[in-house]
Design an enzyme around this catalytic site. Sequence first.
Site, PDB file in Angstrom:
ATOM      1  N   ASP A  34    -116.707 -52.538  -7.846  1.00 44.05           N
ATOM      2  CA  ASP A  34    -116.983 -51.194  -7.201  1.00 44.05           C
ATOM      3  C   ASP A  34    -117.826 -51.308  -5.782  1.00 44.05           C
ATOM      4  OD1 ASP A  34    -117.530 -48.417  -9.080  1.00 44.05           O
ATOM      5  OD2 ASP A  34    -118.422 -48.508  -7.151  1.00 44.05           O
ATOM      6  N   TYR A 143    -107.269 -32.355  -5.914  1.00 45.44           N
ATOM      7  CA  TYR A 143    -107.407 -33.337  -6.877  1.00 45.44           C
ATOM      8  C   TYR A 143    -106.028 -33.437  -7.487  1.00 45.44           C
ATOM      9  CZ  TYR A 143    -108.670 -35.421 -11.346  1.00 45.44           C
ATOM     10  OH  TYR A 143    -108.802 -35.991 -12.543  1.00 45.44           O
TER      11      TYR A 143
HETATM   12  N1  SER Z   1    -111.848 -34.051 -15.610  1.00 47.56           N
HETATM   13  C1  SER Z   1    -110.944 -33.913 -14.321  1.00 47.56           C
HETATM   14  C2  SER Z   1    -111.494 -32.798 -13.589  1.00 47.56           C
HETATM   15  O1  SER Z   1    -112.162 -31.829 -14.349  1.00 47.56           O
HETATM   16  C3  SER Z   1    -109.638 -33.504 -14.746  1.00 47.56           C
HETATM   17  O2  SER Z   1    -108.983 -34.534 -14.911  1.00 47.56           O
HETATM   18  O3  SER Z   1    -111.939 -32.835 -12.566  1.00 47.56           O
END
Ligand code: SER
Length: 315
Positions: A34, A143
């Site tokens: 990390d 994301y």
């Molecule tokens: N737990 C993640 C998020 O809420 C989704 O994979 O961004």
Amino acid sequence: MKKILIVGAGGQIGSELVPHLRSIYGNNNVVAADISAEKCKALAEAGPFEELNALDGEGFSAIVKKYNIDTIFNLVALLSATGEKNPKLAWDINIGALTNSLYIAKDNNCAVFTPSSIGAFGNDTPKDKTPQDTLQRSNTTIYGVCKVTGELLSDYYFNRFGVDTRSVRFPGLISYVTLPGGGTTDYAVEIYYDAIRKGSFTCNVKEGTYMDMMYMPDALRAAVELMEADPARLIHRNGFNIAAMSFDPEGILAAIRKYKPQFEMDYKVEPLKQANADSWPNSLDDTCARQEWDWKPEYDLDAMTRDMLEKLASR
Ligand code: SER
């Protein structure tokens, strides 16, 4: 898997996956990496640890060679809500770490596990019992765009270079060791902390918002079982739907009230998180994972709630 490297080891998944893998494969065979040793004291004390910025390909590659690594778990990622604050940074980190993992795996003959997510689905995806193979073309978060890209890139490295890439689409993960940060599903972790600490909780997604969730022990087992699965049985590789439970805020409230009848909840909706949640499935169909590598969850909402409350209360 004999010599394993986990990059992004200090996050919500890594902080539990590293000890889990060490308990199976031996402490010295599981290297945690990390960006900061300081934040990963427990991992660094229990076994090999390397300070690594996963975007540094040379440093990454040197660690793989130093330990003769055969399997990389790439857990580096900014989550969905954090990603929207700086989409370029989210892309650079999420895809940069994955790209490095893949080409280093190709050059050093490693297998690669990368988490995909329910965030890989978007507004065009069927919401209920979302199929394994379906539309993923109207993603509203960077994301999610990174997760779809990651699935494609991982498939590409398998098809083009024979790199043994495998991944699951994790639901929201619930755990009591390390808090997630900046995710849309975080409310389902925070609610348990507040149930113990405060007796009340303010929820940032609205009533009726269903999402898939999973307790961390099932998620850890899924990662190991998929990586140990017989490759001859795998029709899919990158992005297996896995499921354990689906609930909305009222559902988790009711589950907690069974053990804490006085627990109260109100709402203060965060529009960004609500939009993310609305664009994601209500529940996934995990038939392919069940058929191809015998996936089966152990924890339902009640079993998870009992364990979370017990573990948090004892801390
Ligand atoms: N737990 C993640 C998020 O809420 C989704 O994979 O961004």
